[in-house]
Design an enzyme around this catalytic site. Structure first.
Site, PDB file in Angstrom:
ATOM      1  N   HIS A   1     -29.412  25.846 -31.581  1.00  0.00           N
ATOM      2  CA  HIS A   1     -29.494  24.621 -30.786  1.00  0.00           C
ATOM      3  C   HIS A   1     -28.959  24.855 -29.364  1.00  0.00           C
ATOM      4  O   HIS A   1     -29.600  24.464 -28.380  1.00  0.00           O
ATOM      5  CB  HIS A   1     -28.713  23.494 -31.458  1.00  0.00           C
ATOM      6  CG  HIS A   1     -28.601  22.252 -30.625  1.00  0.00           C
ATOM      7  ND1 HIS A   1     -29.674  21.427 -30.380  1.00  0.00           N
ATOM      8  CD2 HIS A   1     -27.545  21.700 -29.957  1.00  0.00           C
ATOM      9  CE1 HIS A   1     -29.286  20.412 -29.611  1.00  0.00           C
ATOM     10  NE2 HIS A   1     -28.005  20.561 -29.342  1.00  0.00           N
TER      11      HIS A   1
ATOM     12  N   GLU B   1     -27.001  15.827 -37.722  1.00  0.00           N
ATOM     13  CA  GLU B   1     -25.695  16.486 -37.799  1.00  0.00           C
ATOM     14  C   GLU B   1     -25.026  16.230 -39.147  1.00  0.00           C
ATOM     15  O   GLU B   1     -25.428  15.331 -39.897  1.00  0.00           O
ATOM     16  CB  GLU B   1     -24.767  15.970 -36.690  1.00  0.00           C
ATOM     17  CG  GLU B   1     -25.376  16.105 -35.291  1.00  0.00           C
ATOM     18  CD  GLU B   1     -24.346  15.992 -34.188  1.00  0.00           C
ATOM     19  OE1 GLU B   1     -23.135  16.119 -34.478  1.00  0.00           O
ATOM     20  OE2 GLU B   1     -24.765  15.781 -33.039  1.00  0.00           O
TER      21      GLU B   1
ATOM     22  N   ASP C   1     -26.743  11.507 -34.241  1.00  0.00           N
ATOM     23  CA  ASP C   1     -26.127  11.277 -32.936  1.00  0.00           C
ATOM     24  C   ASP C   1     -27.243  11.023 -31.914  1.00  0.00           C
ATOM     25  O   ASP C   1     -27.638  11.885 -31.155  1.00  0.00           O
ATOM     26  CB  ASP C   1     -25.309  12.519 -32.560  1.00  0.00           C
ATOM     27  CG  ASP C   1     -24.574  12.340 -31.243  1.00  0.00           C
ATOM     28  OD1 ASP C   1     -24.106  11.226 -30.986  1.00  0.00           O
ATOM     29  OD2 ASP C   1     -24.479  13.320 -30.485  1.00  0.00           O
TER      30      ASP C   1
ATOM     31  N   GLN D   1     -28.520  11.512 -20.140  1.00  0.00           N
ATOM     32  CA  GLN D   1     -27.577  12.615 -20.321  1.00  0.00           C
ATOM     33  C   GLN D   1     -27.743  13.682 -19.242  1.00  0.00           C
ATOM     34  O   GLN D   1     -26.759  14.183 -18.674  1.00  0.00           O
ATOM     35  CB  GLN D   1     -27.795  13.217 -21.717  1.00  0.00           C
ATOM     36  CG  GLN D   1     -26.863  14.369 -22.059  1.00  0.00           C
ATOM     37  CD  GLN D   1     -27.196  14.994 -23.418  1.00  0.00           C
ATOM     38  OE1 GLN D   1     -28.044  14.505 -24.160  1.00  0.00           O
ATOM     39  NE2 GLN D   1     -26.534  16.088 -23.747  1.00  0.00           N
TER      40      GLN D   1
ATOM     41  N   LYS E   1     -25.032   9.117 -24.800  1.00  0.00           N
ATOM     42  CA  LYS E   1     -24.667   9.252 -26.213  1.00  0.00           C
ATOM     43  C   LYS E   1     -23.980   8.007 -26.766  1.00  0.00           C
ATOM     44  O   LYS E   1     -24.070   7.737 -27.965  1.00  0.00           O
ATOM     45  CB  LYS E   1     -23.674  10.416 -26.375  1.00  0.00           C
ATOM     46  CG  LYS E   1     -24.182  11.769 -25.960  1.00  0.00           C
ATOM     47  CD  LYS E   1     -24.990  12.406 -27.073  1.00  0.00           C
ATOM     48  CE  LYS E   1     -25.205  13.875 -26.808  1.00  0.00           C
ATOM     49  NZ  LYS E   1     -25.844  14.533 -27.965  1.00  0.00           N
TER      50      LYS E   1
ATOM     51  N   THR F   1     -24.223   5.949 -32.675  1.00  0.00           N
ATOM     52  CA  THR F   1     -24.193   7.092 -33.584  1.00  0.00           C
ATOM     53  C   THR F   1     -24.266   6.509 -34.988  1.00  0.00           C
ATOM     54  O   THR F   1     -23.457   5.650 -35.332  1.00  0.00           O
ATOM     55  CB  THR F   1     -22.893   7.906 -33.413  1.00  0.00           C
ATOM     56  OG1 THR F   1     -22.782   8.321 -32.053  1.00  0.00           O
ATOM     57  CG2 THR F   1     -22.880   9.120 -34.320  1.00  0.00           C
TER      58      THR F   1
END
Lengths: 383, 383
Positions: free
Chosen positions: B109, B175, B207, B214, B227, B231
């Site tokens: 990633h 995640e 997330d 961003q 972000k 979440t």
């Protein structure tokens, strides 16, 4: 000069002789026991003052804050209620911190730090002029003034790989924090005019920073272990209402900001901070010169629909003015060389045993002055 | 294949018909009501199971977790206690989130994202190989699976200054999260061997990320509004004890890590994730290939003396494997072009009305399989 007269009345949480934590208001050098006052029927906040943190009262919203404050003022003026000498009080973290956000809103600080940390790039990145840059810090390590600051260990850049050990560049950041009372629903925004509806009060903050750890870790996701070991706050939350005379025009913003950051009245707070290092005053950071205002910070924080919780703390970022004797970090203060303290010693970063204390004042009504207490901490060696 | 048999027994919080929130354990397609079980004297956790979140029980520590789990297993095996059909339950956020930390621990990633966001720099920065990069996220916007995801508005890079509006590059990050039970004192560290003493269980995390917001905001202090709007976590916390058979050697680390990150047994968890986009399975991210392990993340998070609180959540960072069909974000999935979903539509980023669901399994004992429930969310337009 009285700093804690009837126009201030900051809130805190205290205990005596290891007893229960109680909400109180500072009146000169005493603490008016609001827990006892509500128990005795002298004041009515539906029980919110009979709890061990300010959160329950902060959640009651602006009208309740105003009503309770007015009644506290009556009690203090009349000498009603129980006054406990401040010297007998142990002071605690006044509110339970929900999320902690740290901004970066002094152009002087951003420029100074950019020159030091990113010498080959523009000192202030392009985005900085368009939005109040911020990031989330660690809420769980926000502690009250006086809590020892254990020197953090961590990784720093070394020759051919990281070095490891106690931080060698331990620093402070003198900041002003805003404490959220009124929460919001997920998916809604707070307009730039909404500060006073959501912010209960103002608290001094020292955002301790390990510059060597931070410099190694912060690309690409920002500061983490270089900040998360400790953030200290003063024990007194000054109600926003007490600062009605401290608003002052904030610096003009060019380039123009987007609509959601544009206020009818673009105002900052005229707080004068003072930083003492082992008793020597080394700086007087002026809060009035901050480029981004708390109202803009709050609007930006929620523009994406992020909800607010009671107990959220957002801090201004390091308060630095244009002069060396106005900076809010030692990284800046000593960029050109060490400073000499009153005892003759020279300092660049913090040594074990060093104590830093930050205080502030703001104009009150009729020539009075509002005090913010003190946020202090002493560096101790890792056990 | 049963995913929720007696070897799993994940914890959640449920209510029925708008009633009180109660702690329960999933057993196949029912929920065993632990609130009722403790009230009836079938189990004793000193009242911790009679609260509306898992926090009180999580704070009791590893021995209590083990004893309660053993007793729950007896009840489930014997068919004792009240079983509520899962279909009748509304599921809630299972724990109150203290601090939320997000790591960045998949090398695949980090490499994929680095190539996309920083094409003129090394795709993985030098520090990444020496420490598990992480940052603090917004704890107050962690919500339970099923909560609508309101498309965030914000600033993005435009021509000659920022543009403003609803995010045009709304993405996910699949995640795996770790939920802290046992707290620590400020100034102390958790060793790399300490995971099982502090982590109560594991929860799936999405997330959500607005890539346009961003990309504009994240220099120099990291992600913030891109972000912090949401979440999502699955409603089930799988006890770490249920994953005893899922440990597997983690990828070898070169360059060698510093001592505080070096484990006698360098182990990851063999979770297989699956990502569905509007019902089409688009990816199978393999968690076993994560470069940094949860034990290393916890050791790094506390190496500077930062304290842990009950309810702290730390997430792995996006789980991506080396293949396109193994990536945990749509930024990576569609880097080379849109994907076609089963209904024939093409997607690059999320559109209003889109639903993303993430599931996972892990090996249990004796050929059994452990399920993690599902974390799902549907994107809705800003009101």
């Amino acid at each position: 000069m009285t700093l804690y007269g009837l126009d201030n009345l900051p809130y805190g949480v205290f205990s005596v002789d290891g007893g229960r934590r109680r909400i109180g208001v500072r009146v000169h050098d005493d603490v008016l026991d609001l827990d006892a006052a509500e128990a005795a029927g002298l004041i009515d906040a539906r029980g919110a003052l009979r709890t061990p943190t300010l959160n329950a009262h902060m959640a009651q919203g602006r009208a309740a804050w105003s009503a309770v404050r007015a009644r506290v003022r009556e009690l203090a003026r009349a000498g009603d209620g129980t006054l406990v000498p401040l010297a007998d009080c142990e002071l605690h973290l006044p509110f339970q911190v929900a999320d902690y956000v740290d901004f970066y809103s002094s152009a002087w600080h951003a420029s100074n730090v950019g020159k030091i940390l990113r010498p080959n790039q523009p000192d202030i990145p392009e985005n900085w002029w368009h939005l109040p840059i911020g990031y989330h810090g660690r809420a769980g390590t926000v502690t009250v003034s006086g809590t020892p600051i254990v020197r953090p260990w961590g990784q720093r850049r070394g020759d051919g790989g990281p070095a490891f050990g106690p931080s060698t560049r331990l620093d402070i950041e003198a900041e002003v924090g805003f404490v959220v009372g009124t929460p919001t629903r997920l998916g809604t925004r707070v307009p730039v005019s909404g500060l006073a509806d959501h912010v209960f009060g103002v608290v001094l903050v020292n955002d301790w920073s390990a510059r060597d750890i931070q410099a190694w870790e912060y690309v690409p996701l920002g500061p983490f272990c270089g900040k998360s070991f400790a953030t200290s706050v003063a024990p007194w939350v000054v109600p926003l209402e007490a600062l009605a005379h401290a608003w002052t025009p904030a610096p003009a913003q060019d380039p123009p900001v987007l609509d959601y950051l544009r206020a009818d009245e673009h105002l900052g707070l005229d707080l004068s901070l003072a930083v003492e290092w082992n008793g020597t005053r080394v700086s007087r950071p002026p809060f009035a010169g901050m480029y981004w205002t708390p109202a803009q910070q709050l609007a930006h924080l929620t523009v994406n629909g992020a909800s607010l919780c009671t107990g959220d703390l957002f801090a201004s970022g390091t308060v630095s003015g244009p002069q060396r004797e106005e900076v809010g970090s030692f990284l800046e203060l000593t960029a050109a060389g060490p400073v000499r303290l009153a005892d003759g010693s020279l300092r660049t970063f913090l040594e074990d045993g060093d104590t830093v204390s930050i205080t502030a004042t703001a104009p009150g009504p009729d020539g009075t002055t509002i005090g913010f207490g003190e946020v202090t901490g002493t560096v101790v060696k890792t056990a």
